[in-house]
Motif scaffolding. Structure first.
Motif, PDB file in Angstrom:
ATOM      1  N   UNK A 185      17.002  -0.103  -9.673  1.00 56.81           N
ATOM      2  CA  UNK A 185      15.959   0.644 -10.436  1.00 56.81           C
ATOM      3  C   UNK A 185      14.614   0.990  -9.467  1.00 56.81           C
ATOM      4  N   UNK A 186      14.669   2.308  -8.974  1.00 57.46           N
ATOM      5  CA  UNK A 186      13.673   2.625  -8.036  1.00 57.46           C
ATOM      6  C   UNK A 186      12.443   3.404  -8.670  1.00 57.46           C
ATOM      7  N   UNK A 187      11.382   2.880  -8.325  1.00 57.98           N
ATOM      8  CA  UNK A 187      10.238   3.640  -8.851  1.00 57.98           C
ATOM      9  C   UNK A 187       9.926   4.869  -8.563  1.00 57.98           C
ATOM     10  N   UNK A 188      10.503   5.286  -7.276  1.00 54.19           N
ATOM     11  CA  UNK A 188      10.085   6.608  -6.653  1.00 54.19           C
ATOM     12  C   UNK A 188      11.334   7.206  -6.202  1.00 54.19           C
ATOM     13  N   UNK A 189      12.312   7.361  -7.148  1.00 53.61           N
ATOM     14  CA  UNK A 189      13.572   7.796  -6.746  1.00 53.61           C
ATOM     15  C   UNK A 189      14.589   7.611  -8.092  1.00 53.61           C
ATOM     16  N   UNK A 190      15.769   8.199  -7.807  1.00 48.95           N
ATOM     17  CA  UNK A 190      16.875   8.002  -8.841  1.00 48.95           C
ATOM     18  C   UNK A 190      17.468   6.877  -8.812  1.00 48.95           C
ATOM     19  N   UNK A 191      17.744   6.066  -9.869  1.00 52.04           N
ATOM     20  CA  UNK A 191      18.448   4.923 -10.266  1.00 52.04           C
ATOM     21  C   UNK A 191      19.967   5.094  -9.747  1.00 52.04           C
ATOM     22  N   UNK A 192      20.666   3.818  -9.122  1.00 45.26           N
ATOM     23  CA  UNK A 192      21.917   3.748  -8.680  1.00 45.26           C
ATOM     24  C   UNK A 192      22.401   2.826  -9.577  1.00 45.26           C
ATOM     25  N   UNK A 203       0.905  -1.175  -0.039  1.00 51.12           N
ATOM     26  CA  UNK A 203      -0.108   0.116  -0.031  1.00 51.12           C
ATOM     27  C   UNK A 203       1.103   1.287   0.153  1.00 51.12           C
ATOM     28  N   UNK A 204       0.612   2.089  -1.102  1.00 55.63           N
ATOM     29  CA  UNK A 204       1.544   3.238  -1.064  1.00 55.63           C
ATOM     30  C   UNK A 204       1.364   4.058  -0.038  1.00 55.63           C
ATOM     31  N   UNK A 205       0.092   4.388   0.631  1.00 53.97           N
ATOM     32  CA  UNK A 205      -0.144   5.324   1.615  1.00 53.97           C
ATOM     33  C   UNK A 205       0.594   4.948   2.929  1.00 53.97           C
ATOM     34  N   UNK A 206       0.277   3.568   3.202  1.00 57.24           N
ATOM     35  CA  UNK A 206       0.747   3.052   4.611  1.00 57.24           C
ATOM     36  C   UNK A 206       1.755   2.376   4.977  1.00 57.24           C
ATOM     37  N   UNK A 207       2.391   1.849   3.615  1.00 55.69           N
ATOM     38  CA  UNK A 207       3.714   1.230   4.042  1.00 55.69           C
ATOM     39  C   UNK A 207       4.842   2.258   3.721  1.00 55.69           C
ATOM     40  N   UNK A 208       6.190   1.953   4.591  1.00 52.23           N
ATOM     41  CA  UNK A 208       7.110   2.523   4.475  1.00 52.23           C
ATOM     42  C   UNK A 208       8.085   2.106   3.406  1.00 52.23           C
ATOM     43  N   UNK A 209       7.614   1.086   2.633  1.00 56.98           N
ATOM     44  CA  UNK A 209       8.499   0.284   1.560  1.00 56.98           C
ATOM     45  C   UNK A 209       8.192   1.211   0.439  1.00 56.98           C
ATOM     46  N   UNK A 210       9.307   1.262  -0.333  1.00 56.20           N
ATOM     47  CA  UNK A 210       9.359   2.075  -1.827  1.00 56.20           C
ATOM     48  C   UNK A 210       9.659   0.720  -2.763  1.00 56.20           C
ATOM     49  N   UNK A 211       9.169   0.661  -4.048  1.00 53.66           N
ATOM     50  CA  UNK A 211       9.403  -0.314  -4.988  1.00 53.66           C
ATOM     51  C   UNK A 211      10.647  -0.204  -5.716  1.00 53.66           C
ATOM     52  N   UNK A 212      11.393  -1.356  -5.551  1.00 58.65           N
ATOM     53  CA  UNK A 212      12.967  -1.239  -6.069  1.00 58.65           C
ATOM     54  C   UNK A 212      13.269  -2.701  -6.876  1.00 58.65           C
ATOM     55  N   UNK A 213      14.027  -2.635  -7.689  1.00 57.59           N
ATOM     56  CA  UNK A 213      14.432  -3.871  -8.488  1.00 57.59           C
ATOM     57  C   UNK A 213      15.897  -3.650  -8.634  1.00 57.59           C
ATOM     58  N   UNK A 214      16.461  -4.640  -8.163  1.00 59.21           N
ATOM     59  CA  UNK A 214      18.150  -4.550  -8.247  1.00 59.21           C
ATOM     60  C   UNK A 214      18.760  -5.875  -8.847  1.00 59.21           C
ATOM     61  N   UNK A 215      19.713  -5.711  -9.757  1.00 59.67           N
ATOM     62  CA  UNK A 215      20.453  -6.527 -10.342  1.00 59.67           C
ATOM     63  C   UNK A 215      22.031  -6.501 -10.093  1.00 59.67           C
ATOM     64  N   UNK A 216      22.392  -7.776  -9.768  1.00 62.20           N
ATOM     65  CA  UNK A 216      23.905  -7.650  -9.113  1.00 62.20           C
ATOM     66  C   UNK A 216      24.527  -8.707  -9.798  1.00 62.20           C
ATOM     67  N   UNK A 217      26.027  -8.490 -10.066  1.00 68.05           N
ATOM     68  CA  UNK A 217      26.941  -9.386 -10.595  1.00 68.05           C
ATOM     69  C   UNK A 217      28.068  -9.484  -9.361  1.00 68.05           C
ATOM     70  N   UNK A 218      28.445 -10.429  -9.023  1.00 67.00           N
ATOM     71  CA  UNK A 218      29.423 -10.751  -7.919  1.00 67.00           C
ATOM     72  C   UNK A 218      30.467 -11.508  -8.289  1.00 67.00           C
TER      73      UNK A 218
END
Length: 391
Positions: free
Chosen positions: A373-380, A338-353
């Motif tokens: 990849x951040x739905x509500x923020x700058x990608x890193x 829930x975007x209103x009540x949850x502290x979470x933000x949607x994110x997808x991360x791809x990692x090569x180790x």
């Protein structure tokens, strides 16, 4: 002067030698066999940097990610064992500057007594990890990547104080089933105040259809034992935190208003995970889902908010070990319910180790490159390199 010179040139015979080996700690046993103790020391030195794809700003830092001392052994009788783990780095002990921890550093990680009162049955009492998601229960010394995934960072139930009942049994010729039931205070490690909410109840079930992994390999990253036959572990955990006072149950900020009013809600968490290893190849997958019984949050005097962490996530990672080197990949997706009540933000991360295991997990160099990849923020774009040494 001649006497002093002669003394300095004498052979030195005071060097202390022991039968202990690297990575196994210092081990002692009482002469009457009434107790034993193994002492271990380890630390991780980390460099990490990240590039904000939008602003093109690069930020980085060096730090001691973890520094730990660990003591374990038996007391009075081999059936009565113990474990104590202390954190020393600033990251290890931070977060205790609140009334609920008496405004002190949170140095104690584990302080637990384990009694094997019957074959395949043991009772634990004290502070230690809850039987949550597999990635969290795997030691931070024995990870496949530089650090755990976003799924673990957002959803794990970490450590708590209480009791745990452990049981294992064989099914047929090879299969093994394991059960763990825990009842704990529900508000995490090193709490010094009275219990604010209700208790926390955790149940974990594991099934190993092909039998036990070599060297407990279901709970360390990478197939360092190079399993000669396929090994698979399937696990599920359900955790119910009655009257959770913190954002994530055992972790996060206490959800209190600026006037000190404490909110509470019931948090239910489900984990499903699997771990597979065969001839240097390893695969681990996890799913997490956390829900709240009430849709509530706090608005502070500065108009910021404190919300409970609810939503779901999936993490998949795989690696292949050749000699002492391993390449691994990881995919993680986190989504709020829930975007209103949850502290979470949607994110997808791809990692090569990439990891170089010089002496297994006791002496290793690890690095990874991630795109977040951040739905509500700058990608890193992030890069990390870390060495670990464990005595």
């Amino acid at each position: 002067m001649a006497v002093l010179f002669s003394a300095l040139t004498l052979p030195l015979n005071g060097q202390d030698k022991s039968s202990n080996s690297f990575g196994k700690g210092l081990q002692v046993v009482a002469s009457d066999s009434s107790f034993s103790m193994k002492f271990g020391l380890r630390f991780q030195s980390l460099y990490q940097g990240s590039l904000n794809v939008v602003s093109e700003k690069w930020s980085d830092q060096f730090l001691i990610r973890r520094a730990r001392m660990k003591f374990d052994g038996f007391a009075y009788h081999p059936s009565l064992t113990y474990k104590v783990e202390l954190g020393l780095s600033s990251r290890d002990i931070s977060g205790g500057d609140v009334d609920e921890h008496s405004n002190t550093s949170r140095i104690i990680y584990d302080a637990v007594l384990k009694w094997q009162f019957k074959e395949n049955w043991s009772l634990w009492a004290g502070q230690t990890k809850l039987p949550g998601n597999r990635e969290r229960v795997i030691s931070s010394q024995k990870m496949q990547f530089v650090d755990r995934s976003l799924l673990n960072a957002r959803f794990n139930i970490d450590r708590d104080i209480g009791i745990q009942l452990h049981h294992s049994a064989n099914l047929g010729k090879r299969a093994v089933i394991k059960n763990i039931l825990a009842i704990s205070i529900g508000e995490g490690r090193n709490l010094t105040t009275d219990n604010i909410g209700g208790y926390d109840y955790t149940y974990r079930l594991e099934y190993l259809p092909f039998g036990e992994f070599s060297g407990k390999g279901d709970y360390f990253g990478s197939d360092l034992k190079r399993e000669t036959a396929p090994k698979l572990a399937i696990g599920a955990t359900f955790d119910y935190n009655d009257g959770a006072a913190r954002q994530r149950g055992q972790l996060g900020s206490f959800v209190q208003g600026s006037n000190g009013y404490q909110l509470s809600t019931d948090l239910s968490t489900l984990f499903i995970d699997t771990h597979f290893k065969y001839r240097g190849f390893s695969l681990m997958g996890e799913y997490a889902n956390k829900r709240s019984s009430k849709q509530v949050f706090v608005v502070l005097d500065d108009f910021s908010t404190l919300k409970y962490t609810t939503g779901n996530a999936i993490n998949l990672q795989a690696g292949y070990l050749i000699d002492k080197s391993e390449w691994a990949v990881r995919y993680t997706h986190v989504k709020p319910d829930d975007l209103e009540y949850s502290s979470l933000k949607e994110e997808t991360e791809y990692t090569l180790g990439y990891s170089r295991y010089i002496v297994g997990h006791s002496l290793k160099l690890q690095s990874d490159l991630s795109y977040t990849n951040k739905a509500l923020g700058d990608n890193l774009v992030s890069f990390r390199v870390q060495f670990e040494i464990s005595f």
